[in-house]
Design an enzyme around this catalytic site. Structure first.
Site, PDB file in Angstrom:
ATOM      1  N   GLY A   9      27.144 -58.806 -15.589  1.00  0.00           N
ATOM      2  CA  GLY A   9      27.821 -58.174 -16.714  1.00  0.00           C
ATOM      3  C   GLY A   9      28.870 -57.202 -16.226  1.00  0.00           C
ATOM      4  O   GLY A   9      29.522 -57.437 -15.208  1.00  0.00           O
ATOM      5  N   ALA A  10      29.014 -56.085 -16.927  1.00  0.00           N
ATOM      6  CA  ALA A  10      30.083 -55.147 -16.585  1.00  0.00           C
ATOM      7  C   ALA A  10      29.904 -54.571 -15.180  1.00  0.00           C
ATOM      8  O   ALA A  10      30.807 -54.669 -14.337  1.00  0.00           O
ATOM      9  CB  ALA A  10      30.136 -54.031 -17.620  1.00  0.00           C
ATOM     10  N   ILE A  11      28.748 -53.974 -14.902  1.00  0.00           N
ATOM     11  CA  ILE A  11      28.525 -53.355 -13.595  1.00  0.00           C
ATOM     12  C   ILE A  11      28.248 -54.407 -12.528  1.00  0.00           C
ATOM     13  O   ILE A  11      28.806 -54.363 -11.425  1.00  0.00           O
ATOM     14  CB  ILE A  11      27.374 -52.330 -13.665  1.00  0.00           C
ATOM     15  CG1 ILE A  11      27.761 -51.167 -14.588  1.00  0.00           C
ATOM     16  CG2 ILE A  11      27.024 -51.824 -12.272  1.00  0.00           C
ATOM     17  CD1 ILE A  11      29.003 -50.396 -14.154  1.00  0.00           C
ATOM     18  N   LYS A 206      21.074 -38.270 -13.323  1.00  0.00           N
ATOM     19  CA  LYS A 206      21.724 -39.192 -14.253  1.00  0.00           C
ATOM     20  C   LYS A 206      20.854 -39.423 -15.482  1.00  0.00           C
ATOM     21  O   LYS A 206      21.348 -39.549 -16.607  1.00  0.00           O
ATOM     22  CB  LYS A 206      22.045 -40.526 -13.579  1.00  0.00           C
ATOM     23  CG  LYS A 206      22.935 -41.391 -14.486  1.00  0.00           C
ATOM     24  CD  LYS A 206      23.292 -42.719 -13.897  1.00  0.00           C
ATOM     25  CE  LYS A 206      24.186 -43.472 -14.894  1.00  0.00           C
ATOM     26  NZ  LYS A 206      24.338 -44.881 -14.583  1.00  0.00           N
ATOM     27  N   ASN A 214      22.619 -41.656 -24.594  1.00  0.00           N
ATOM     28  CA  ASN A 214      22.537 -43.058 -25.016  1.00  0.00           C
ATOM     29  C   ASN A 214      21.801 -43.262 -26.341  1.00  0.00           C
ATOM     30  O   ASN A 214      22.356 -43.880 -27.264  1.00  0.00           O
ATOM     31  CB  ASN A 214      21.911 -43.900 -23.902  1.00  0.00           C
ATOM     32  CG  ASN A 214      22.830 -44.045 -22.704  1.00  0.00           C
ATOM     33  OD1 ASN A 214      23.412 -43.067 -22.232  1.00  0.00           O
ATOM     34  ND2 ASN A 214      22.973 -45.245 -22.195  1.00  0.00           N
ATOM     35  N   GLU A 287      17.724 -50.799 -24.325  1.00  0.00           N
ATOM     36  CA  GLU A 287      16.780 -50.430 -23.258  1.00  0.00           C
ATOM     37  C   GLU A 287      16.225 -49.023 -23.482  1.00  0.00           C
ATOM     38  O   GLU A 287      16.302 -48.159 -22.607  1.00  0.00           O
ATOM     39  CB  GLU A 287      17.436 -50.570 -21.892  1.00  0.00           C
ATOM     40  CG  GLU A 287      18.757 -49.858 -21.734  1.00  0.00           C
ATOM     41  CD  GLU A 287      19.398 -50.076 -20.370  1.00  0.00           C
ATOM     42  OE1 GLU A 287      18.714 -50.532 -19.430  1.00  0.00           O
ATOM     43  OE2 GLU A 287      20.590 -49.776 -20.238  1.00  0.00           O
TER      44      GLU A 287
END
Length: 328
Positions: A9-11, A206, A214, A287
């Site tokens: 995906g993106a990462i 993080k 989120n 998630e």
């Protein structure tokens, strides 16, 4: 070194593109339209920070069934999907395969070689049934904290928003040969990849952001900048972060930044939608377990009150279910 990006995906796609561009043997695994677009046209990576707009062809598959073993497996699936596919992933691992999960939140291996009474504790909220612990094995894992922001702009096209830092670290804090090798590999590919002496502290730093920004973004439908600038949401974020920090202290995990600096750092990212809000808008499973429910589980284990985390978790779950999304 043969590399598999499981979940390009993106990462995952960003990592795969940059490693491949440096000459590493990279195989991608993706799904649906993204898989079809990359297979037909290649993977396009767009980044102002790297000054790149380029398309590269890849070996790409839709599943792992026909693949042989790899030296490095970067698992970029969300936590719930990583749990469900653990037995399949185990089939592409050999004796010395290195596994790097790039998921947000508390990883399933977190208490492997942990100093304290929770050594080898297995988080049910992150790895129900202990599937990753049993099939993948925590001794294969290198910890990783992902800071870049990126999106799938359209199938086959990844747009890099900002950031190059992927912190690498052994669960026991050692400066191992394999950690240094992966750090060197990532650095040569254009990333900032320091080897941490305390990867859990980096994860927690993080985490205090992800566990607040989120789920709150799902409720407010706001970007990072908007949530940080609004007095009410900023106050909620502070309460959530302080609860997470208190849990960390009871686990002897120290945080290097103050809450204010962590919020300012997120604000400076700008009008970026969290990955969880992107999933919410696209009606993909959220998630929430790895991001926030795992913290609530640890709050119970450490006798820490988490009223704000509890409330936001329940509200985010309510909003996702109202939209017909399963939160996992």
């Amino acid at each position: 070194m043969r590399v598999c990006i499981f979940g390009a995906g993106a990462i995952g796609g960003m990592l795969g593109f940059l490693l491949n561009r440096q000459g590493y043997d990279v195989t991608l695994v993706a799904r649906r339209d993204h898989y079809k677009a990359i297979k037909e046209n290649g993977l396009t990576f767009i980044s102002n920070e790297y000054n790149i707009e380029e398309t590269r062809k890849f070996k790409i598959f839709e599943n792992l069934e026909s693949l042989e073993s790899f030296d490095l497996v970067i698992n970029s699936l969300k936590a719930h999907s990583a749990n469900q596919t653990a037995e399949l992933v185990a089939k592409i691992l050999h004796k010395n395969t290195i596994v790097i999960p790039t998921l947000n939140g508390i990883p399933w291996w977190f208490f492997y070689k942990f100093e304290g009474e929770l050594n080898n504790y297995q988080l049910n909220s992150v790895d129900p049934g202990k599937k990753q612990w049993e099939y993948i094995k925590p001794n294969k894992v290198l910890g990783c904290v992902v800071y870049p922001a990126a999106i799938i702009d359209q199938p086959g096209v990844i747009k890099h928003i900002e950031g190059k830092r992927f912190i690498i670290g052994e669960p026991d804090g050692s400066k191992s040969e394999r950690a240094n090798a992966i750090s060197d590999m990532f650095t040569k590919s254009g990333l900032k990849a320091p080897v941490s002496k305390n990867i859990r502290s980096d994860i927690w730093l993080k985490l205090i952001g992800n566990s607040s920004f989120n789920p709150l973004s799902v409720i407010t439908q706001n970007t990072l900048k908007e949530m940080c600038e609004n007095e009410d949401t900023r106050d909620i974020i502070k309460h959530m972060m302080n609860e997470a920090i208190l849990i960390g202290k009871k686990l002897n995990i120290n945080i290097k930044l103050t809450v204010e600096k962590r919020i300012e750092g997120a604000k400076n990212v700008g009008d970026h939608k969290t990955s969880t809000l992107q999933d919410f808008e696209n009606k993909r499973p959220l998630e929430l377990n790895a991001l926030i429910h795992a913290l609530i589980e640890l709050g119970q284990l450490t006798n820490t009150q988490t009223p704000t985390l509890n409330s936001i978790y329940r509200l985010a779950k309510f909003f996702s279910e109202k939209r017909g999304i399963v939160s996992k």
